[in-house]
Design an enzyme around this catalytic site. Structure first.
Site, PDB file in Angstrom:
ATOM      1  N   GLU A 154      -8.548   0.777  -3.560  1.00 59.29           N
ATOM      2  CA  GLU A 154      -9.509   0.691  -2.334  1.00 59.29           C
ATOM      3  C   GLU A 154     -10.590   2.127  -2.540  1.00 59.29           C
ATOM      4  O   GLU A 154      -9.930   3.109  -2.800  1.00 59.29           O
ATOM      5  CB  GLU A 154      -8.577   0.935  -0.982  1.00 59.29           C
ATOM      6  CG  GLU A 154      -7.936  -0.203  -0.533  1.00 59.29           C
ATOM      7  CD  GLU A 154      -7.230   0.128   0.671  1.00 59.29           C
ATOM      8  OE1 GLU A 154      -7.174   1.018   1.322  1.00 59.29           O
ATOM      9  OE2 GLU A 154      -6.354  -0.704   1.103  1.00 59.29           O
TER      10      GLU A 154
ATOM     11  N   GLU B 222     -11.209  -8.895   2.297  1.00 60.07           N
ATOM     12  CA  GLU B 222     -10.075  -8.695   3.110  1.00 60.07           C
ATOM     13  C   GLU B 222     -10.697  -8.361   4.507  1.00 60.07           C
ATOM     14  O   GLU B 222     -11.369  -7.494   4.797  1.00 60.07           O
ATOM     15  CB  GLU B 222      -9.511  -7.365   2.330  1.00 60.07           C
ATOM     16  CG  GLU B 222      -8.225  -7.133   3.164  1.00 60.07           C
ATOM     17  CD  GLU B 222      -7.531  -5.754   2.554  1.00 60.07           C
ATOM     18  OE1 GLU B 222      -7.669  -5.349   1.413  1.00 60.07           O
ATOM     19  OE2 GLU B 222      -6.569  -5.456   3.168  1.00 60.07           O
TER      20      GLU B 222
ATOM     21  N   ASN C  49       0.900  -1.218  -0.132  1.00 62.56           N
ATOM     22  CA  ASN C  49       0.016   0.048  -0.091  1.00 62.56           C
ATOM     23  C   ASN C  49       0.824   1.257   0.136  1.00 62.56           C
ATOM     24  O   ASN C  49       1.832   1.450   0.934  1.00 62.56           O
ATOM     25  CB  ASN C  49      -0.773  -0.243   1.120  1.00 62.56           C
ATOM     26  CG  ASN C  49      -2.082   0.977   1.356  1.00 62.56           C
ATOM     27  OD1 ASN C  49      -1.428   2.277   0.972  1.00 62.56           O
ATOM     28  ND2 ASN C  49      -2.915   0.828   1.774  1.00 62.56           N
TER      29      ASN C  49
ATOM     30  N   HIS D 219      -4.160  -4.233   7.483  1.00 65.36           N
ATOM     31  CA  HIS D 219      -4.183  -3.015   8.433  1.00 65.36           C
ATOM     32  C   HIS D 219      -3.147  -3.416   9.597  1.00 65.36           C
ATOM     33  O   HIS D 219      -3.578  -4.401  10.448  1.00 65.36           O
ATOM     34  CB  HIS D 219      -5.525  -2.854   8.563  1.00 65.36           C
ATOM     35  CG  HIS D 219      -5.482  -1.492   9.188  1.00 65.36           C
ATOM     36  ND1 HIS D 219      -5.232  -0.805  10.170  1.00 65.36           N
ATOM     37  CD2 HIS D 219      -6.164  -0.319   8.158  1.00 65.36           C
ATOM     38  CE1 HIS D 219      -5.407   0.396  10.075  1.00 65.36           C
ATOM     39  NE2 HIS D 219      -5.871   0.743   9.054  1.00 65.36           N
TER      40      HIS D 219
ATOM     41  N   ARG E 105      -9.067   8.584  -1.459  1.00 68.98           N
ATOM     42  CA  ARG E 105     -10.234   9.026  -0.472  1.00 68.98           C
ATOM     43  C   ARG E 105     -10.865  10.245  -1.100  1.00 68.98           C
ATOM     44  O   ARG E 105     -10.239  11.039  -2.046  1.00 68.98           O
ATOM     45  CB  ARG E 105      -9.455   9.413   0.722  1.00 68.98           C
ATOM     46  CG  ARG E 105      -8.806   8.184   1.680  1.00 68.98           C
ATOM     47  CD  ARG E 105      -8.329   8.575   2.948  1.00 68.98           C
ATOM     48  NE  ARG E 105      -9.300   8.857   3.855  1.00 68.98           N
ATOM     49  CZ  ARG E 105      -9.540   7.952   4.818  1.00 68.98           C
ATOM     50  NH1 ARG E 105      -8.721   6.946   5.091  1.00 68.98           N
ATOM     51  NH2 ARG E 105     -10.396   8.143   5.721  1.00 68.98           N
TER      52      ARG E 105
ATOM     53  N   HIS F 121       1.065   5.678   1.958  1.00 74.29           N
ATOM     54  CA  HIS F 121       1.902   6.419   2.846  1.00 74.29           C
ATOM     55  C   HIS F 121       2.696   7.283   2.324  1.00 74.29           C
ATOM     56  O   HIS F 121       3.461   8.546   2.961  1.00 74.29           O
ATOM     57  CB  HIS F 121       2.480   5.773   3.866  1.00 74.29           C
ATOM     58  CG  HIS F 121       1.449   4.734   4.442  1.00 74.29           C
ATOM     59  ND1 HIS F 121       0.287   5.070   5.529  1.00 74.29           N
ATOM     60  CD2 HIS F 121       1.283   3.458   4.236  1.00 74.29           C
ATOM     61  CE1 HIS F 121      -0.473   4.051   5.783  1.00 74.29           C
ATOM     62  NE2 HIS F 121      -0.098   3.084   5.109  1.00 74.29           N
TER      63      HIS F 121
ATOM     64  N   ARG G  33      -6.506  13.316   0.568  1.00 73.23           N
ATOM     65  CA  ARG G  33      -5.806  13.609   1.658  1.00 73.23           C
ATOM     66  C   ARG G  33      -4.293  12.999   1.202  1.00 73.23           C
ATOM     67  O   ARG G  33      -3.348  13.632   1.568  1.00 73.23           O
ATOM     68  CB  ARG G  33      -6.111  13.446   2.953  1.00 73.23           C
ATOM     69  CG  ARG G  33      -6.005  11.699   3.138  1.00 73.23           C
ATOM     70  CD  ARG G  33      -6.253  11.438   4.750  1.00 73.23           C
ATOM     71  NE  ARG G  33      -7.510  11.622   5.248  1.00 73.23           N
ATOM     72  CZ  ARG G  33      -7.817  10.974   6.281  1.00 73.23           C
ATOM     73  NH1 ARG G  33      -7.348  10.226   7.002  1.00 73.23           N
ATOM     74  NH2 ARG G  33      -9.303  11.194   6.612  1.00 73.23           N
ATOM     75  N   HIS G  34      -4.215  12.104   0.562  1.00 73.04           N
ATOM     76  CA  HIS G  34      -2.950  11.533   0.317  1.00 73.04           C
ATOM     77  C   HIS G  34      -2.824  11.268  -1.219  1.00 73.04           C
ATOM     78  O   HIS G  34      -2.342  12.103  -2.261  1.00 73.04           O
ATOM     79  CB  HIS G  34      -2.381  10.419   1.159  1.00 73.04           C
ATOM     80  CG  HIS G  34      -3.454   9.242   1.426  1.00 73.04           C
ATOM     81  ND1 HIS G  34      -4.421   8.608   0.531  1.00 73.04           N
ATOM     82  CD2 HIS G  34      -3.820   8.600   2.740  1.00 73.04           C
ATOM     83  CE1 HIS G  34      -5.134   7.791   1.129  1.00 73.04           C
ATOM     84  NE2 HIS G  34      -4.728   7.714   2.442  1.00 73.04           N
TER      85      HIS G  34
ATOM     86  N   THR H  75      -8.360   3.743   7.835  1.00 72.52           N
ATOM     87  CA  THR H  75      -9.547   3.057   7.885  1.00 72.52           C
ATOM     88  C   THR H  75      -9.841   2.357   9.147  1.00 72.52           C
ATOM     89  O   THR H  75      -9.204   1.222   9.288  1.00 72.52           O
ATOM     90  CB  THR H  75      -9.651   2.099   6.568  1.00 72.52           C
ATOM     91  OG1 THR H  75      -9.146   3.046   5.460  1.00 72.52           O
ATOM     92  CG2 THR H  75     -10.858   1.754   6.263  1.00 72.52           C
TER      93      THR H  75
ATOM     94  N   HIS I 177      -5.538   3.918  -1.667  1.00 72.69           N
ATOM     95  CA  HIS I 177      -6.847   4.424  -1.796  1.00 72.69           C
ATOM     96  C   HIS I 177      -7.028   5.621  -1.941  1.00 72.69           C
ATOM     97  O   HIS I 177      -6.327   6.841  -1.430  1.00 72.69           O
ATOM     98  CB  HIS I 177      -6.772   4.057  -0.068  1.00 72.69           C
ATOM     99  CG  HIS I 177      -8.237   4.581   0.548  1.00 72.69           C
ATOM    100  ND1 HIS I 177      -8.708   4.403   2.012  1.00 72.69           N
ATOM    101  CD2 HIS I 177      -9.368   4.928  -0.008  1.00 72.69           C
ATOM    102  CE1 HIS I 177      -9.890   4.819   2.204  1.00 72.69           C
ATOM    103  NE2 HIS I 177     -10.425   5.051   0.933  1.00 72.69           N
TER     104      HIS I 177
HETATM  105  N1  PXP Z   1      -5.872  -3.081   3.541  1.00 76.46           N
HETATM  106  C1  PXP Z   1      -6.698  -1.728   3.516  1.00 76.46           C
HETATM  107  C2  PXP Z   1      -8.283  -1.843   3.198  1.00 76.46           C
HETATM  108  C3  PXP Z   1      -6.580  -0.710   4.197  1.00 76.46           C
HETATM  109  O1  PXP Z   1      -7.200   0.471   4.005  1.00 76.46           O
HETATM  110  C4  PXP Z   1      -5.024  -0.314   4.556  1.00 76.46           C
HETATM  111  C5  PXP Z   1      -4.721   0.995   5.069  1.00 76.46           C
HETATM  112  O2  PXP Z   1      -4.798   1.676   4.219  1.00 76.46           O
HETATM  113  C6  PXP Z   1      -4.385  -1.447   4.465  1.00 76.46           C
HETATM  114  C7  PXP Z   1      -4.628  -2.637   4.105  1.00 76.46           C
HETATM  115  C8  PXP Z   1      -2.898  -1.316   4.891  1.00 76.46           C
HETATM  116  O3  PXP Z   1      -2.605  -0.896   6.066  1.00 76.46           O
HETATM  117  P1  PXP Z   1      -1.340  -0.388   6.679  1.00 76.46           P
HETATM  118  O4  PXP Z   1      -0.808   0.604   6.002  1.00 76.46           O
HETATM  119  O5  PXP Z   1      -1.533  -0.311   8.284  1.00 76.46           O
HETATM  120  O6  PXP Z   1      -0.301  -1.621   6.620  1.00 76.46           O
END
Ligand code: PXP
Length: 244
Positions: A73, A154, A10, A194, A48, A13, A52-53, A104, A46
């Site tokens: 996402e 998921e 993902n 997550h 959003r 970040h 924001r990102h 999330t 994602h």
């Molecule tokens: N899966 C989903 C559906 C998420 O929303 C996120 C966070 O954006 C992640 C996985 C990844 O989570 P993390 O950044 O905590 O590893």
């Protein structure tokens, strides 16, 4: 031969760091390509509503450049369905979205929004986009996901990852295992994600029916110190070991 497990990285970040200063760097598209070269099987992001990102530009460029799977996402809204139709990700994962959340924080409540979720999933399927719903590890939510004809689920691993006491952790892991088994029995593909990190991923990756993990924060954070290539390879090695 153990079933393979996909690593989805993902890259939200990376975009968060860029948006903190509204600069051009660091570019999540460049990061995604490095992840791909290091062995990621999928890039997850994602888009959003508040942008924001991740920005539309990131999604468009990733669709044009990635050779591995693109997992978008998205909230179950008409605007996002339109975006998905334009971009055609390989997979769309429906997630809940609240403006005031840091990330999330919980899964999508499919049980209480069955008709709306079914409608959105059907529309995505019509565009040949594989469908998934991000839900809490709860058997009722799994059954609801199956009823609305999601191809995959998921499972939200946040509570397991946040648990500090061994007993709480064991309890949260057993909820995940129960949800995984229920989903697999119903023929759903099962991913999890997550909060997963280098310290806690092994127990989740060892659950045989899980075929995909989506991990962002821990990989991007480690990349600050060891580089993205090494951070992705280290995570891949842990997944391989957990399945051995
Ligand atoms: N899966 C989903 C559906 C998420 O929303 C996120 C966070 O954006 C992640 C996985 C990844 O989570 P993390 O950044 O905590 O590893």
């Amino acid at each position: 031969m153990p079933t393979p497990i996909r690593l989805g990285v993902n890259v939200d970040h990376v975009a968060t760091l860029r948006q903190a200063r509204k600069t051009l760097y660091p570019d999540p598209v460049a990061a995604a390509i490095l992840c791909e070269l290091a062995g990621a099987d999928q890039i997850t992001l994602h888009l959003r509503e508040d942008r924001r990102h991740v920005q539309e530009r990131d999604l468009t460029l990733l669709r044009q450049t990635l050779q591995v799977r693109l997992n978008l996402e998205m909230a179950a809204t008409a605007d996002m369905v339109k975006t998905a139709y334009e971009v055609k990700p390989d997979m769309a994962t429906l997630v809940p979205e609240r403006r005031d959340e840091l990330t999330t924080e919980g899964g999508l409540d499919v049980v209480s929004q069955r008709d709306q979720v079914r409608k959105v999933l059907r529309t995505l399927r019509d565009a040949e986009i594989e469908t998934s719903v991000f839900i809490d590890p709860d058997v009722d939510q799994v059954r609801a996901a199956h009823r609305v004809e999601a191809a995959r689920v998921e499972l939200h691993t946040g509570r397991f990852c946040d648990a500090r006491r061994a007993a709480d952790r064991a309890h949260e892991l057993s909820r995940i295992v129960d949800a995984v088994k229920a989903a697999a029995k119903l023929g759903l593909g099962v991913a999890a994600g997550h909060g997963l990190s280098y310290d806690n991923v092994a127990a989740v990756a060892a659950i045989a029916e899980i075929d995909e993990l989506n991990i962002g924060h821990a990989i991007v954070a480690r990349a600050l110190f060891v580089g993205l290539d090494r951070a992705v390879r280290d995570m891949r090695a842990l997944l391989r070991r957990a399945r051995a």
